[in-house]
Design a protein around this motif. Structure first.
Motif, PDB file in Angstrom:
ATOM      1  N   GLY A   1      27.190  53.375  45.476  1.00 22.34           N
ATOM      2  CA  GLY A   1      27.867  54.591  45.021  1.00 22.34           C
ATOM      3  C   GLY A   1      27.226  55.124  43.757  1.00 22.34           C
TER       4      GLY A   1
ATOM      5  N   PHE B   1      23.998  56.866  44.550  1.00 26.04           N
ATOM      6  CA  PHE B   1      24.197  58.229  45.057  1.00 26.04           C
ATOM      7  C   PHE B   1      24.377  59.194  43.897  1.00 26.04           C
ATOM      8  CE2 PHE B   1      25.183  56.555  49.254  1.00 26.04           C
ATOM      9  CZ  PHE B   1      24.832  57.581  50.075  1.00 26.04           C
ATOM     10  N   ILE B   2      25.263  58.802  42.975  1.00 25.80           N
ATOM     11  CA  ILE B   2      25.572  59.714  41.883  1.00 25.80           C
ATOM     12  C   ILE B   2      24.359  59.882  40.974  1.00 25.80           C
ATOM     13  CG2 ILE B   2      27.072  60.055  39.893  1.00 25.80           C
ATOM     14  CD1 ILE B   2      29.245  58.602  41.443  1.00 25.80           C
TER      15      ILE B   2
ATOM     16  N   GLN C   1      38.290  57.280  54.894  1.00 24.05           N
ATOM     17  CA  GLN C   1      37.056  57.697  55.541  1.00 24.05           C
ATOM     18  C   GLN C   1      37.276  58.093  56.996  1.00 24.05           C
ATOM     19  OE1 GLN C   1      33.721  54.876  55.618  1.00 24.05           O
ATOM     20  NE2 GLN C   1      33.025  55.962  53.817  1.00 24.05           N
TER      21      GLN C   1
ATOM     22  N   TRP D   1      30.116  61.497  47.897  1.00 19.72           N
ATOM     23  CA  TRP D   1      30.075  60.372  48.828  1.00 19.72           C
ATOM     24  C   TRP D   1      29.916  59.070  48.040  1.00 19.72           C
ATOM     25  CZ3 TRP D   1      31.190  59.392  53.713  1.00 19.72           C
ATOM     26  CH2 TRP D   1      30.741  58.203  54.266  1.00 19.72           C
ATOM     27  N   GLY D   2      29.031  59.098  47.033  1.00 21.12           N
ATOM     28  CA  GLY D   2      28.874  57.932  46.162  1.00 21.12           C
ATOM     29  C   GLY D   2      30.184  57.576  45.495  1.00 21.12           C
ATOM     30  N   LEU D   3      30.880  58.613  45.024  1.00 23.31           N
ATOM     31  CA  LEU D   3      32.178  58.380  44.403  1.00 23.31           C
ATOM     32  C   LEU D   3      33.132  57.714  45.384  1.00 23.31           C
ATOM     33  CD1 LEU D   3      34.055  58.994  41.959  1.00 23.31           C
ATOM     34  CD2 LEU D   3      34.755  61.030  43.210  1.00 23.31           C
TER      35      LEU D   3
ATOM     36  N   PHE E   1      29.577  49.362  44.828  1.00 21.73           N
ATOM     37  CA  PHE E   1      29.509  49.998  43.506  1.00 21.73           C
ATOM     38  C   PHE E   1      28.085  50.458  43.232  1.00 21.73           C
ATOM     39  CE2 PHE E   1      33.285  47.310  42.319  1.00 21.73           C
ATOM     40  CZ  PHE E   1      34.136  48.378  42.178  1.00 21.73           C
TER      41      PHE E   1
ATOM     42  N   GLN F   1      35.495  50.537  47.077  1.00 14.34           N
ATOM     43  CA  GLN F   1      35.302  49.163  46.634  1.00 14.34           C
ATOM     44  C   GLN F   1      36.326  48.804  45.557  1.00 14.34           C
ATOM     45  OE1 GLN F   1      33.369  46.915  48.095  1.00 14.34           O
ATOM     46  NE2 GLN F   1      34.297  45.447  46.717  1.00 14.34           N
ATOM     47  N   THR F   2      36.677  49.795  44.720  1.00 17.37           N
ATOM     48  CA  THR F   2      37.710  49.541  43.714  1.00 17.37           C
ATOM     49  C   THR F   2      39.017  49.167  44.394  1.00 17.37           C
ATOM     50  OG1 THR F   2      36.657  51.308  42.493  1.00 17.37           O
ATOM     51  CG2 THR F   2      38.724  50.471  41.619  1.00 17.37           C
TER      52      THR F   2
ATOM     53  N   THR G   1      38.827  45.719  45.709  1.00 13.67           N
ATOM     54  CA  THR G   1      38.913  44.684  44.681  1.00 13.67           C
ATOM     55  C   THR G   1      40.340  44.564  44.153  1.00 13.67           C
ATOM     56  OG1 THR G   1      36.727  45.464  44.061  1.00 13.67           O
ATOM     57  CG2 THR G   1      37.746  43.872  42.604  1.00 13.67           C
TER      58      THR G   1
ATOM     59  N   LEU H   1      32.427  55.774  47.842  1.00 14.73           N
ATOM     60  CA  LEU H   1      32.079  54.355  48.010  1.00 14.73           C
ATOM     61  C   LEU H   1      32.633  53.534  46.848  1.00 14.73           C
ATOM     62  CD1 LEU H   1      28.381  54.423  49.226  1.00 14.73           C
ATOM     63  CD2 LEU H   1      30.448  54.180  50.557  1.00 14.73           C
ATOM     64  N   ILE H   2      32.468  54.076  45.630  1.00 14.91           N
ATOM     65  CA  ILE H   2      32.948  53.340  44.459  1.00 14.91           C
ATOM     66  C   ILE H   2      34.460  53.171  44.521  1.00 14.91           C
ATOM     67  CG2 ILE H   2      33.186  53.495  41.953  1.00 14.91           C
ATOM     68  CD1 ILE H   2      30.446  54.728  41.865  1.00 14.91           C
TER      69      ILE H   2
END
Lengths: 308, 406
Positions: B336, B339-340, A238, A117-119, B333, A125-126, A129, A121-122
């Protein structure tokens, strides 16, 4: 609610909604196939699956821009190349993610869920951007535009037909790969009993990485196909992730046939109901049905019978 | 807290000294330090963060102790919030103040959606008593139904997570779709009074802040009680080896259902406090994204520490606010990455870091301070250095058990 329509009109409605459902079904199948491989075979929850799909969509978008700027003559075939590129890029990222993150978490499935899930989000956002927050669409080559008039009241969009063929082709390829190739045997052996598979000389780490990369690659192709019927934004992935997980779980996690069957029933139910009520209500009802059925039959529609 | 100190003997087993200090420090920060050092705007924000802490504490019980990861806690948070908001909204839309509407006396969003009559399920929310009861009962019933359906069939782990997530998705789509009954995407806004008392004044905000802190401590004590009771130990046992507990003659599913309901009630109380302090409720607090964020509050605080969960909620939300004020681009960022990192690098969160690095020093300091008290037999749960690490390792299955039947 059927009173105001004549029989032939009703027939056309069902046919048209059926086709719309089939297109939705094809996208679901493409998305769910990747997930079924990753979740069903490896037991890994990849919440970033939608973002891998969107990666494929953005790759397609870039390819179409490159072709329309530099190679306008070859524009009619760019889509094929775009799909291959989408597969490779998403697959490569998948392999990297598996190496950097997932392989450390195989014994903690719930934690994989949070990390991916964190991935996601990253990645989102990438995309925001790099490509901006607005949705982008691709220009389809001429031969994918328009529709095919079947009868007076029924017409079939060609891009939809193409997506269907694609879904069919990829499902067949995956089925062949899983059940008729050496690699498929290795994957299934690792799924059923990891230590034993390792003991007979299968490189389980490598099998895991290839499996994960393949699942992500298929997600990339799904994204590529997705550009044909909708536009792509940073958060589009998502929107589909819950549906896709439900498709996989509903079908029975480790069964490919089950995945396809459940994608079929969910998409048909949703698109048929959509004609008679608002889109949101039809989605609510479909999801609710799926959840209720899963509560009654948690193992899903089809199960693999394995002695554990 | 005076009630706490009265029955010392009973308390000693519930709150061993070290944990008592943990509670007291948290109480000191929340009741004294923050109200004195922050203006009311910031304090109100802290109050809002604390409402998430309710959910995080519930998640510590469900996830950290019970091993049940619910990705649908936003549902219960939302239910609590909406139930409170419905009452406040009805009070705000009396015929007098809504007389410019085509149908006076119903909430404004209903009027905008051409609804001319208050729907039946809104009727009971004129009563404050009913609202308070519904606040507890409705989430409990839903959690119970979901829990019975899932746990009695031995569904757990990732399946449970996916299904609860789907429920969160369903509720969000439903709320957004049924604009006339729920206020749609905007949610319920413009909430003004509670029994004629204006909830938007600074004075009211102070009162709600302290009410929120009080309720949080009630929940913390309930959670602590559960942890210390036999139930808490059974939960841990189930999380680590469910079958063994089952073969010992316990009905595993009932314990899971119970703890899931408790988590739901905590979340609902948090939701209600959110509505009271922030003055609105919207579907953006119900869906998948907020539900997963609530899990991260718990994970950052330390999934095995109920006090940690409160700090986790405060820290993550504080970071979120300050990041999105100054670098909105970077926030996702950072989130995320968080989380990781919290999964891969420090799975025991802030509490784990504290126990590993700070706790020995703090202990030594206190030992010097009152050189007589160091013995503590009742298994201190905020444990010295190595214990939490072993705990997580025991949750992890051995390699071969990767695909254990769910």
């Amino acid at each position: 609610m059927f009173a105001e329509y004549s029989t032939s009109e009703l027939l056309s409605i069902f046919a048209m909604q059926g086709v719309a459902g089939l297109i939705l079904f094809s996208v679901f199948v493409l998305m769910a196939l990747g997930l079924a491989i990753i979740f069903g075979q490896m037991g890994v929850i990849n919440m970033a699956h939608g973002e891998f799909m969107i990666l494929g969509a953005y790759v397609t978008y870039l390819t179409s821009n490159v072709f329309s700027t530099y190679l306008p003559d070859l524009f009619s075939i760019y889509f094929i190349l775009a799909m291959i590129l989408a597969f490779l890029v998403a697959g490569a990222l998948g392999a990297f993610v598996e190496w950097a993150m997932i392989r450390h978490l195989y014994h903690r499935p719930l934690d994989t869920l949070l990390a991916t899930w964190g991935l996601s989000l990253i990645l989102q956002q990438t995309y925001r951007t790099v490509f901006g927050p607005r949705e982008v669409g691709v220009t389809l080559p001429d031969w994918l535009m328009g529709s095919y008039q079947l009868t007076e009241t029924i017409e079939l969009p060609i891009n939809g037909l193409f997506v269907m063929c694609l879904a069919l082709g990829i499902s067949l390829a995956v089925a062949l790969l899983m059940y008729r190739s050496r690699w498929g045997i290795q994957v299934r052996a690792v799924v059923q009993n990891r230590p034993m598979a390792g003991a007979v000389g299968i490189n389980t780490g490598k099998v895991d990485r290839v499996t994960f990369a393949l699942g992500c690659g298929i997600a990339g192709v799904a994204g590529s196909a997705f550009t044909m019927i909708g536009s792509t934004g940073p958060t589009s992935g998502q929107l589909y992730i819950v549906d896709t997980f439900l498709v996989v779980v509903f079908g029975g996690a480790s069964s490919l046939i089950g995945t396809i069957a459940s994608a079929f029933s969910i998409s048909q139910a949703q698109s048929t109901m959509e004609f008679f009520m608002s889109g949101s209500m039809s989605k609510v009802l479909t999801l609710l049905f799926v959840v209720l059925i899963l509560m009654l039959r948690p193992q899903g529609l089809f199960t693999l019978k394995v002695r554990r | 807290m005076s009630l706490l100190l009265k029955s010392k003997a009973g308390m000693a087993s519930l709150l061993p000294k070290k944990e008592l200090y943990g509670f007291l420090v948290l109480a000191l920060i929340l009741v004294v330090v923050l109200p004195l050092s922050l203006d009311i705007f910031r304090l109100n924000l802290v109050g809002k963060y604390l409402t998430y802490a309710f959910v995080a504490v519930g998640l510590v019980l469900c996830w950290g102790y019970g091993g049940i990861l619910s990705l649908g806690q936003g549902v219960f948070f939302g239910l609590g919030g909406y139930i409170m908001a419905m009452f406040l909204k009805l009070e705000a839309s009396d015929p007098e103040s809504t007389k410019i509407q085509s149908t006076p006396g119903i909430p404004d969003f209903m009027d905008w959606n051409q609804i001319t009559e208050l729907p039946f399920f809104w009727q009971p929310f004129y009563s404050f008593t009913f609202t308070l009861i519904a606040l507890i009962i409705v989430p409990t019933i839903i959690a119970y139904i979901v829990g019975v359906a899932m746990f009695k069939r031995r569904v757990g782990g990732v399946y449970f997570a996916i299904i609860t997530q789907a429920i969160a998705a369903i509720l969000t789509i439903l709320i957004i779709g049924q604009q006339g009954y729920t206020g749609g995407v905007n949610g319920m806004t413009d909430l003004r009074t509670l029994h004629g008392w204006d909830i938007r004044t600074d004075n009211a905000k102070y009162i709600f802040y302290f009410l929120c802190v009080f309720m949080l401590f009630v929940c913390l004590l309930i959670a602590q009680f559960i942890r210390k009771s036999k139930l808490g130990r059974l939960l841990v046992a189930m999380r680590d080896k469910e079958d063994r507990v089952r073969f010992s003659g316990y009905d595993v599913s009932n314990f899971k259902i119970f703890v899931f309901c408790i988590g739901a009630i905590f979340a609902a109380i948090g939701g209600a406090m959110f509505t009271l302090q922030v003055g609105f409720m919207s579907p953006t607090l119900v869906g998948i994204v907020p539900s997963i964020e609530m899990v991260i509050f718990c994970a950052v605080g330390g999934r095995l520490s109920i006090i940690g969960a409160v700090y986790g909620a405060l820290v993550v939300n504080f970071a979120k606010t300050s990041f999105s004020e100054s670098f909105p681009e970077l926030w996702l960022f950072a989130m995320g990455g968080l989380f990781i990192a919290v999964v891969m690098a420090f799975p025991n969160g802030l509490a784990g870091l504290y126990n590993t690095y700070a706790a020995p020093k703090v202990d030594a300091f206190f030992a010097k301070l009152f050189s007589k008290n160091t013995t503590d037999n009742s298994a201190p749960p905020i444990t010295p250095a190595t214990k939490p690490v072993t705990k997580t390792e025991s949750t992890s299955l051995p390699q071969g058990a990767l695909h254990e039947p769910q």
